[in-house]
Design an enzyme around this catalytic site. Structure first.
Site, PDB file in Angstrom:
ATOM      1  N   SER A  13     -30.955  41.527 -18.470  1.00 27.44           N
ATOM      2  CA  SER A  13     -31.027  42.427 -19.787  1.00 27.44           C
ATOM      3  C   SER A  13     -30.177  42.031 -20.928  1.00 27.44           C
ATOM      4  O   SER A  13     -29.474  41.098 -20.591  1.00 27.44           O
ATOM      5  CB  SER A  13     -30.731  44.044 -19.171  1.00 27.44           C
ATOM      6  OG  SER A  13     -29.266  44.029 -18.864  1.00 27.44           O
ATOM      7  N   ASP A  71     -33.008  51.363 -29.620  1.00 24.64           N
ATOM      8  CA  ASP A  71     -34.222  50.318 -29.840  1.00 24.64           C
ATOM      9  C   ASP A  71     -35.084  51.254 -30.776  1.00 24.64           C
ATOM     10  O   ASP A  71     -35.746  50.566 -31.737  1.00 24.64           O
ATOM     11  CB  ASP A  71     -34.870  50.031 -28.784  1.00 24.64           C
ATOM     12  CG  ASP A  71     -34.203  48.682 -28.115  1.00 24.64           C
ATOM     13  OD1 ASP A  71     -33.525  47.733 -28.797  1.00 24.64           O
ATOM     14  OD2 ASP A  71     -34.111  48.603 -26.930  1.00 24.64           O
ATOM     15  N   GLY A 359     -18.436  61.419 -33.573  1.00 21.97           N
ATOM     16  CA  GLY A 359     -17.882  61.433 -32.104  1.00 21.97           C
ATOM     17  C   GLY A 359     -17.622  62.922 -31.454  1.00 21.97           C
ATOM     18  O   GLY A 359     -18.077  63.913 -32.201  1.00 21.97           O
ATOM     19  N   CYS A 386     -20.750  63.097 -39.903  1.00 18.80           N
ATOM     20  CA  CYS A 386     -20.673  64.242 -38.906  1.00 18.80           C
ATOM     21  C   CYS A 386     -19.102  64.574 -38.417  1.00 18.80           C
ATOM     22  O   CYS A 386     -18.430  65.282 -39.079  1.00 18.80           O
ATOM     23  CB  CYS A 386     -21.392  63.671 -37.763  1.00 18.80           C
ATOM     24  SG  CYS A 386     -22.124  65.191 -36.727  1.00 18.80           S
ATOM     25  N   GLN A 390     -16.037  66.604 -40.642  1.00 17.05           N
ATOM     26  CA  GLN A 390     -15.571  67.669 -40.050  1.00 17.05           C
ATOM     27  C   GLN A 390     -13.992  67.564 -39.940  1.00 17.05           C
ATOM     28  O   GLN A 390     -13.413  68.545 -40.190  1.00 17.05           O
ATOM     29  CB  GLN A 390     -16.165  68.426 -38.279  1.00 17.05           C
ATOM     30  CG  GLN A 390     -17.602  68.517 -38.443  1.00 17.05           C
ATOM     31  CD  GLN A 390     -18.126  68.620 -36.939  1.00 17.05           C
ATOM     32  OE1 GLN A 390     -17.364  68.378 -35.993  1.00 17.05           O
ATOM     33  NE2 GLN A 390     -19.389  69.014 -36.767  1.00 17.05           N
ATOM     34  N   ARG A 470     -22.889  70.352 -32.984  1.00 15.80           N
ATOM     35  CA  ARG A 470     -23.051  71.703 -32.124  1.00 15.80           C
ATOM     36  C   ARG A 470     -21.914  72.629 -33.300  1.00 15.80           C
ATOM     37  O   ARG A 470     -22.203  73.735 -33.057  1.00 15.80           O
ATOM     38  CB  ARG A 470     -22.526  71.511 -30.788  1.00 15.80           C
ATOM     39  CG  ARG A 470     -23.047  72.520 -29.977  1.00 15.80           C
ATOM     40  CD  ARG A 470     -22.594  72.487 -28.279  1.00 15.80           C
ATOM     41  NE  ARG A 470     -23.160  71.295 -27.686  1.00 15.80           N
ATOM     42  CZ  ARG A 470     -24.141  71.328 -27.370  1.00 15.80           C
ATOM     43  NH1 ARG A 470     -25.146  72.204 -27.350  1.00 15.80           N
ATOM     44  NH2 ARG A 470     -24.736  70.299 -26.615  1.00 15.80           N
ATOM     45  N   HIS A 517     -26.276  62.485 -40.153  1.00 15.09           N
ATOM     46  CA  HIS A 517     -25.997  60.894 -39.767  1.00 15.09           C
ATOM     47  C   HIS A 517     -26.849  60.403 -40.771  1.00 15.09           C
ATOM     48  O   HIS A 517     -28.130  60.009 -40.608  1.00 15.09           O
ATOM     49  CB  HIS A 517     -26.343  60.698 -38.457  1.00 15.09           C
ATOM     50  CG  HIS A 517     -25.255  61.031 -37.258  1.00 15.09           C
ATOM     51  ND1 HIS A 517     -24.381  60.696 -37.066  1.00 15.09           N
ATOM     52  CD2 HIS A 517     -25.368  62.493 -36.859  1.00 15.09           C
ATOM     53  CE1 HIS A 517     -23.527  61.289 -36.335  1.00 15.09           C
ATOM     54  NE2 HIS A 517     -24.423  62.409 -35.900  1.00 15.09           N
ATOM     55  N   GLU A 519     -26.898  57.412 -41.462  1.00 17.59           N
ATOM     56  CA  GLU A 519     -27.234  55.963 -41.012  1.00 17.59           C
ATOM     57  C   GLU A 519     -28.568  55.759 -40.208  1.00 17.59           C
ATOM     58  O   GLU A 519     -29.070  54.552 -40.300  1.00 17.59           O
ATOM     59  CB  GLU A 519     -26.190  55.517 -39.929  1.00 17.59           C
ATOM     60  CG  GLU A 519     -25.873  56.315 -38.598  1.00 17.59           C
ATOM     61  CD  GLU A 519     -25.094  57.639 -38.533  1.00 17.59           C
ATOM     62  OE1 GLU A 519     -24.799  58.091 -39.651  1.00 17.59           O
ATOM     63  OE2 GLU A 519     -24.456  57.900 -37.412  1.00 17.59           O
TER      64      GLU A 519
HETATM   65  N1  GLN Z   1     -18.277  66.884 -32.002  1.00 12.29           N
HETATM   66  C1  GLN Z   1     -19.054  67.271 -33.190  1.00 12.29           C
HETATM   67  C2  GLN Z   1     -20.090  68.370 -33.215  1.00 12.29           C
HETATM   68  O1  GLN Z   1     -20.634  68.576 -31.946  1.00 12.29           O
HETATM   69  C3  GLN Z   1     -19.602  66.016 -33.929  1.00 12.29           C
HETATM   70  C4  GLN Z   1     -20.841  65.505 -33.550  1.00 12.29           C
HETATM   71  C5  GLN Z   1     -20.896  64.130 -34.282  1.00 12.29           C
HETATM   72  O2  GLN Z   1     -20.137  63.464 -34.880  1.00 12.29           O
HETATM   73  N2  GLN Z   1     -22.021  63.742 -34.029  1.00 12.29           N
HETATM   74  O3  GLN Z   1     -20.360  69.011 -34.096  1.00 12.29           O
END
Ligand code: GLN
Length: 547
Positions: A13, A71, A359, A386, A390, A470, A517, A519
């Protein structure tokens, strides 16, 4: 009659099946065919959302909110298409559907068996994806390696589809031809074994893409052709290349597109890869390197550094930089090092821009907040995605809005100032541990505020962007944060959710975070406006520092 191309992997792989599939798609699309691409992953996970990125690489999110393998991102970027969730399936997803139907008596009292019912469900999904896209050609990449116990059922689906439509299904085997250092010669035997293993699944490769460090010589091509039972011109040499974007152009040197047309009984057409060639040329011309630091935490797997975890971010940075005739010079920095103090914040001075990607969880959070405070004060261009947005809000609340203990409830549920908190609609999911596929996922609209970086960049007032989170900026603190100078330049149409936060350019050259996001929507031929704006600001800092 629609055509299907199965792309399977031989030997091992990680040799670039995803890029091979994407490149084939680009070539066929450039010939005027409508193309769609499907990824099959052999995991039991119902989607990729529950997998740690250090296990499986980036979790990509589709417009309709499905969390998939990276992918799917490669396909969208190479094809320039928006793909729906039916185009991604795992073993878990397929079984979930079969079991749901069985519970509903939809099999009419029959024995429901692994064969044929599992491959039939796989074929049903493939055909549905084809219909939805009205695709002339549907690419189906089967994850994993031939001979693995896990993907045999998907090979069986390919065999059954081919048995039904022998002239309309092609099989491409992406194999690896090693050059063991102590032998110093290219060895084809592993590919021969892979081919035989494929035969034992009832399939014969029509084309073999031979991945190797260098190009195949005629002798190796002939050997593979003879022992793997394919015509010599159907053994395509696929040596390592400088950039993944070279791949379609290289395949075309071997006429892969028209060979595929011949295999499938499609009329041969000339490819038009001019726009792609122009992009590749631009990617190589950019001379001025812009040093960008990506500060995250998912970098290591054992002794190896992973860059796949942030692949869409990396590709978005590249696309934006190439567009501006620049070259991104990306360094991954671990937020834990800033947290522990083993890396001084002044290490950030040498970068033209700093980006904190998405993250989850506590690790490295205080390190990220320190980084954000530093780049805000030092006026280093900052882009937060994201979690990166925050935490910028947390940082601003703590140091600029007088809310010293501010935090996100993800980390500190009882914080005195929950400036980022779990959404009302999410509380039950969290309490009940319903965590798979329940985040705020997929595309949502947002309205942009006049006279802001965001509004200038997008050049429109309504946008649609993909989400995966979330937690949200707490509406209760919006007034206080605004008073302290933070601008919420993007909001949900009902005004409740803060989608973009930024600082006015009068106080900082570029300080912007998005709850979504961006990206995931950047493509080589249409870079994302916010990434372009960020790289532009970084380029200016680089220029200024030279003077
Ligand atoms: N941990 C954060 C949330 O759940 C940000 C999520 C992320 O960066 N994708 O809102």
């Amino acid at each position: 009659m629609p055509k299907y191309i199965f792309i399977v992997g031989g030997v091992m792989s990680g040799i670039g099946k995803g890029i091979a599939s994407s490149a084939i798609g680009r070539i066929l699309k450039s010939k005027g065919f409508s193309v769609t691409a499907i990824k099959i992953d052999p995991y039991i996970n119902v989607d990729a959302g529950t997998m740690n990125p250090t296990e499986h690489g980036e979790v990509f999110v589709l417009d309709d909110g499905y969390e998939t393998d990276q992918d799917m991102g490669n396909y969208e970027r190479f094809l320039g298409e928006t793909l729906p969730s039916i185009n991604y399936m795992t073993t878990g997803r397929v079984y979930q559907e079969i079991i749901r139907r069985e519970r509903n008596l939809e099999y009419g009292g029959k024995n429901v068996e692994v064969v044929p019912h599992v491959p039939l469900e796989v074929i049903r999904r493939i055909e549905e994806a084809q219909k939805l896209a009205r695709a002339d050609v549907t690419l189906v990449e089967i994850g994993g390696t031939i001979g693995e116990y896990q993907n045999i059922i998907f090979l069986e689906a390919a065999r059954m589809l081919k048995q039904k439509h022998p002239k309309d299904v092609a099989v491409v085997m992406v194999s690896y031809v090693p050059i063991p250092r102590n032998i110093g010669e290219m060895k084809t035997k592993p590919t021969q074994y892979a081919s035989r293993e494929l035969n034992s699944a009832g399939l014969q490769a029509d084309i073999i893409l031979a991945r190797a460090e260098v190009a195949l010589d005629q002798k190796r091509k002939d050997k593979i052709a003879t022992f793997c039972n394919v015509a010599p011109d159907r053994v395509i040499s696929a040596p390592d290349v400088e950039s993944i974007y070279d791949v379609p152009l290289n395949y075309e040197k071997d006429n892969l597109g028209n060979i595929l047309c011949r295999v499938l009984g499609l009329s041969e057409k000339t490819s038009n890869l001019k726009d792609w060639e122009a992009f590749v040329a631009k990617s190589k011309n950019g001379t001025a390197a812009v040093p960008i630091a990506v500060v995250g935490k998912y970098f290591n797997s054992g002794d190896f550094v992973l860059s796949d975890v942030y692949i869409s971010v990396l590709e978005a940075l590249k696309a934006a930089a190439y567009h501006l005739d620049l070259k991104p010079d990306i360094t991954y920095l671990n937020s834990k090092d800033f947290e522990a103090g083993t890396m001084p914040l002044s290490a950030l001075d040498q970068y033209a821009g700093v980006l904190i990607p998405g993250g989850f969880g506590e690790t490295g959070v205080e390190g990220k907040i320190k980084v954000i405070e530093y780049v805000r004060e030092k006026k280093i261009p900052y882009f937060g995605l994201c979690y990166g947005m925050q935490l910028a809000v947390v940082e601003y609340a703590r140091h600029m809005a007088g809310l010293a203990q501010a935090h996100t409830t993800e980390i500190q549920p009882d914080t005195a100032y929950p400036v980022v908190m779990v959404m009302e609609s999410q509380k039950e999911n969290v309490a009940k541990g319903k965590l798979g596929g329940t985040m705020r996922l997929g595309a949502y609209p947002a309205l942009l505020k006049e006279g802001t970086i965001a509004r200038e960049a997008y050049k429109k007032d309504t946008i649609s962007e993909r989400h995966r989170h979330r937690y949200e900026v707490n509406p209760k603190y919006v007034g206080q944060l605004q008073k302290a100078g933070l601008v919420f330049s993007g909001r949900s149409p009902d005004g409740v959710l803060m989608e973009i936060a930024e600082l006015p350019t009068s106080v900082h050259p570029f300080f912007l975070g998005t709850q979504f996001h961006p990206e995931f929507l950047s493509r080589p031929l249409s870079p994302h406006p916010l990434f372009v704006a960020f790289i532009k600001a970084a380029g200016l800092r680089k220029q200024a520092s030279k003077k």
